[in-house]
Scaffold this motif. Structure first.
Motif, PDB file in Angstrom:
ATOM      1  N   VAL A  14      -3.493   4.556   9.347  1.00 34.18           N
ATOM      2  CA  VAL A  14      -4.778   5.108   8.929  1.00 34.18           C
ATOM      3  C   VAL A  14      -5.949   4.315   9.501  1.00 34.18           C
ATOM      4  CG1 VAL A  14      -6.220   5.655   6.937  1.00 34.18           C
ATOM      5  CG2 VAL A  14      -3.752   5.998   6.811  1.00 34.18           C
ATOM      6  N   CYS A  15      -5.952   2.999   9.253  1.00 36.45           N
ATOM      7  CA  CYS A  15      -7.134   2.211   9.647  1.00 36.45           C
ATOM      8  C   CYS A  15      -6.925   1.365  10.895  1.00 36.45           C
ATOM      9  CB  CYS A  15      -7.567   1.310   8.497  1.00 36.45           C
ATOM     10  SG  CYS A  15      -6.377   0.025   8.088  1.00 36.45           S
ATOM     11  N   GLY A  16      -5.672   1.231  11.369  1.00 34.38           N
ATOM     12  CA  GLY A  16      -5.412   0.465  12.579  1.00 34.38           C
ATOM     13  C   GLY A  16      -5.303  -1.034  12.357  1.00 34.38           C
ATOM     14  N   LEU A  17      -5.212  -1.495  11.106  1.00 38.11           N
ATOM     15  CA  LEU A  17      -5.093  -2.919  10.809  1.00 38.11           C
ATOM     16  C   LEU A  17      -3.822  -3.471  11.443  1.00 38.11           C
ATOM     17  CD1 LEU A  17      -6.209  -5.352   9.220  1.00 38.11           C
ATOM     18  CD2 LEU A  17      -4.773  -4.607   7.320  1.00 38.11           C
ATOM     19  N   LEU A  73      13.448  -3.713  -5.978  1.00 38.57           N
ATOM     20  CA  LEU A  73      12.256  -4.560  -6.010  1.00 38.57           C
ATOM     21  C   LEU A  73      11.894  -5.166  -4.659  1.00 38.57           C
ATOM     22  CD1 LEU A  73      12.864  -6.472  -9.365  1.00 38.57           C
ATOM     23  CD2 LEU A  73      11.236  -4.631  -8.940  1.00 38.57           C
ATOM     24  N   MET A  74      12.768  -5.029  -3.653  1.00 44.45           N
ATOM     25  CA  MET A  74      12.528  -5.703  -2.377  1.00 44.45           C
ATOM     26  C   MET A  74      11.301  -5.158  -1.642  1.00 44.45           C
ATOM     27  SD  MET A  74      13.586  -8.258  -0.744  1.00 44.45           S
ATOM     28  CE  MET A  74      15.146  -8.560  -1.514  1.00 44.45           C
ATOM     29  N   ARG A  75      11.155  -3.850  -1.537  1.00 39.99           N
ATOM     30  CA  ARG A  75       9.984  -3.285  -0.831  1.00 39.99           C
ATOM     31  C   ARG A  75       8.675  -3.597  -1.539  1.00 39.99           C
ATOM     32  NH1 ARG A  75      10.552   2.416   2.249  1.00 39.99           N
ATOM     33  NH2 ARG A  75       8.566   1.775   3.080  1.00 39.99           N
ATOM     34  N   PRO A  76       8.582  -3.375  -2.870  1.00 41.07           N
ATOM     35  CA  PRO A  76       7.329  -3.754  -3.525  1.00 41.07           C
ATOM     36  C   PRO A  76       7.040  -5.251  -3.426  1.00 41.07           C
ATOM     37  CG  PRO A  76       8.608  -2.328  -4.965  1.00 41.07           C
ATOM     38  CD  PRO A  76       9.470  -2.660  -3.791  1.00 41.07           C
ATOM     39  N   GLY A  77       8.075  -6.067  -3.483  1.00 37.88           N
ATOM     40  CA  GLY A  77       7.880  -7.512  -3.357  1.00 37.88           C
ATOM     41  C   GLY A  77       7.371  -7.906  -1.983  1.00 37.88           C
ATOM     42  N   ARG A  78       7.914  -7.283  -0.968  1.00 35.29           N
ATOM     43  CA  ARG A  78       7.453  -7.571   0.399  1.00 35.29           C
ATOM     44  C   ARG A  78       6.020  -7.072   0.593  1.00 35.29           C
ATOM     45  NH1 ARG A  78      10.674  -7.675   5.887  1.00 35.29           N
ATOM     46  NH2 ARG A  78       9.000  -8.611   7.099  1.00 35.29           N
ATOM     47  N   GLY A  79       5.724  -5.884   0.062  1.00 34.80           N
ATOM     48  CA  GLY A  79       4.353  -5.373   0.145  1.00 34.80           C
ATOM     49  C   GLY A  79       3.370  -6.275  -0.580  1.00 34.80           C
ATOM     50  N   LEU A  80       3.782  -6.800  -1.732  1.00 36.91           N
ATOM     51  CA  LEU A  80       2.927  -7.722  -2.474  1.00 36.91           C
ATOM     52  C   LEU A  80       2.674  -8.994  -1.683  1.00 36.91           C
ATOM     53  CD1 LEU A  80       1.509  -8.520  -5.142  1.00 36.91           C
ATOM     54  CD2 LEU A  80       3.714  -9.459  -5.860  1.00 36.91           C
ATOM     55  N   MET A  81       3.711  -9.529  -1.050  1.00 32.96           N
ATOM     56  CA  MET A  81       3.527 -10.749  -0.256  1.00 32.96           C
ATOM     57  C   MET A  81       2.612 -10.505   0.941  1.00 32.96           C
ATOM     58  SD  MET A  81       5.153 -13.299  -1.629  1.00 32.96           S
ATOM     59  CE  MET A  81       5.709 -14.503  -0.471  1.00 32.96           C
ATOM     60  N   ILE A  82       2.716  -9.331   1.554  1.00 32.00           N
ATOM     61  CA  ILE A  82       1.841  -8.993   2.672  1.00 32.00           C
ATOM     62  C   ILE A  82       0.399  -8.884   2.185  1.00 32.00           C
ATOM     63  CG2 ILE A  82       1.240  -7.152   4.305  1.00 32.00           C
ATOM     64  CD1 ILE A  82       4.280  -6.663   4.577  1.00 32.00           C
ATOM     65  N   GLY A  83       0.206  -8.214   1.064  1.00 31.68           N
ATOM     66  CA  GLY A  83      -1.136  -8.086   0.499  1.00 31.68           C
ATOM     67  C   GLY A  83      -1.737  -9.435   0.126  1.00 31.68           C
ATOM     68  N   LEU A  84      -0.916 -10.317  -0.437  1.00 28.86           N
ATOM     69  CA  LEU A  84      -1.412 -11.642  -0.785  1.00 28.86           C
ATOM     70  C   LEU A  84      -1.748 -12.465   0.438  1.00 28.86           C
ATOM     71  CD1 LEU A  84       0.957 -12.558  -3.747  1.00 28.86           C
ATOM     72  CD2 LEU A  84      -1.484 -12.075  -3.860  1.00 28.86           C
ATOM     73  N   GLN A  85      -1.003 -12.280   1.528  1.00 31.00           N
ATOM     74  CA  GLN A  85      -1.342 -12.996   2.762  1.00 31.00           C
ATOM     75  C   GLN A  85      -2.702 -12.550   3.281  1.00 31.00           C
ATOM     76  OE1 GLN A  85       1.547 -12.679   5.861  1.00 31.00           O
ATOM     77  NE2 GLN A  85       2.916 -14.190   4.921  1.00 31.00           N
ATOM     78  N   TYR A  86      -2.941 -11.259   3.292  1.00 26.28           N
ATOM     79  CA  TYR A  86      -4.235 -10.773   3.782  1.00 26.28           C
ATOM     80  C   TYR A  86      -5.377 -11.176   2.856  1.00 26.28           C
ATOM     81  CZ  TYR A  86      -2.834  -8.208   7.870  1.00 26.28           C
ATOM     82  OH  TYR A  86      -2.387  -7.893   9.110  1.00 26.28           O
ATOM     83  N   ARG A  87      -5.118 -11.177   1.566  1.00 22.36           N
ATOM     84  CA  ARG A  87      -6.161 -11.562   0.614  1.00 22.36           C
ATOM     85  C   ARG A  87      -6.527 -13.030   0.735  1.00 22.36           C
ATOM     86  NH1 ARG A  87      -4.748 -12.552  -5.182  1.00 22.36           N
ATOM     87  NH2 ARG A  87      -6.448 -13.916  -5.665  1.00 22.36           N
TER      88      ARG A  87
END
Length: 90
Positions: A14-17, A73-87
């Motif tokens: 969507v945004c190209g990030l 829980l693996m996909r949500p956990g990985r998504g959370l870690m990615i989000g926390l890295q960007y934050r």
């Protein structure tokens, strides 16, 4: 965000990030194993103390439950870690 079960896409559709700098390593797996292990072990202990089922019943119930929880829980956990890295990138 994901291309397959756990593989991260190179960029957001969507945004190209750019996701190519993401390095989560084994962090999500470590946290997921601890969470799933805690839930299953204490649930199994409660059931053992309360109902005293045979060992084969424990194996039939708790082994698939820990595997299912880990996979779920693996996909949500990985998504959370990615989000926390960007934050927390600064």
């Amino acid at each position: 965000m994901f291309d397959g079960f756990l593989k991260v896409q190179p960029a957001c559709e969507v945004c190209g990030l750019d996701f190519s700098t993401i390095q989560t390593g084994d962090g999500p797996a470590t946290f997921i194993m601890q969470i799933a292990g805690f839930l299953v072990v204490f649930s199994a202990l409660f059931v053992e103390i309360r109902f005293h089922p045979p060992m084969w019943l424990h194996l039939i119930v708790w082994l698939p439950m820990v595997a299912g929880l880990s996979l779920a829980l693996m996909r949500p956990g990985r998504g959370l870690m990615i989000g926390l890295q960007y934050r927390n990138q600064r």
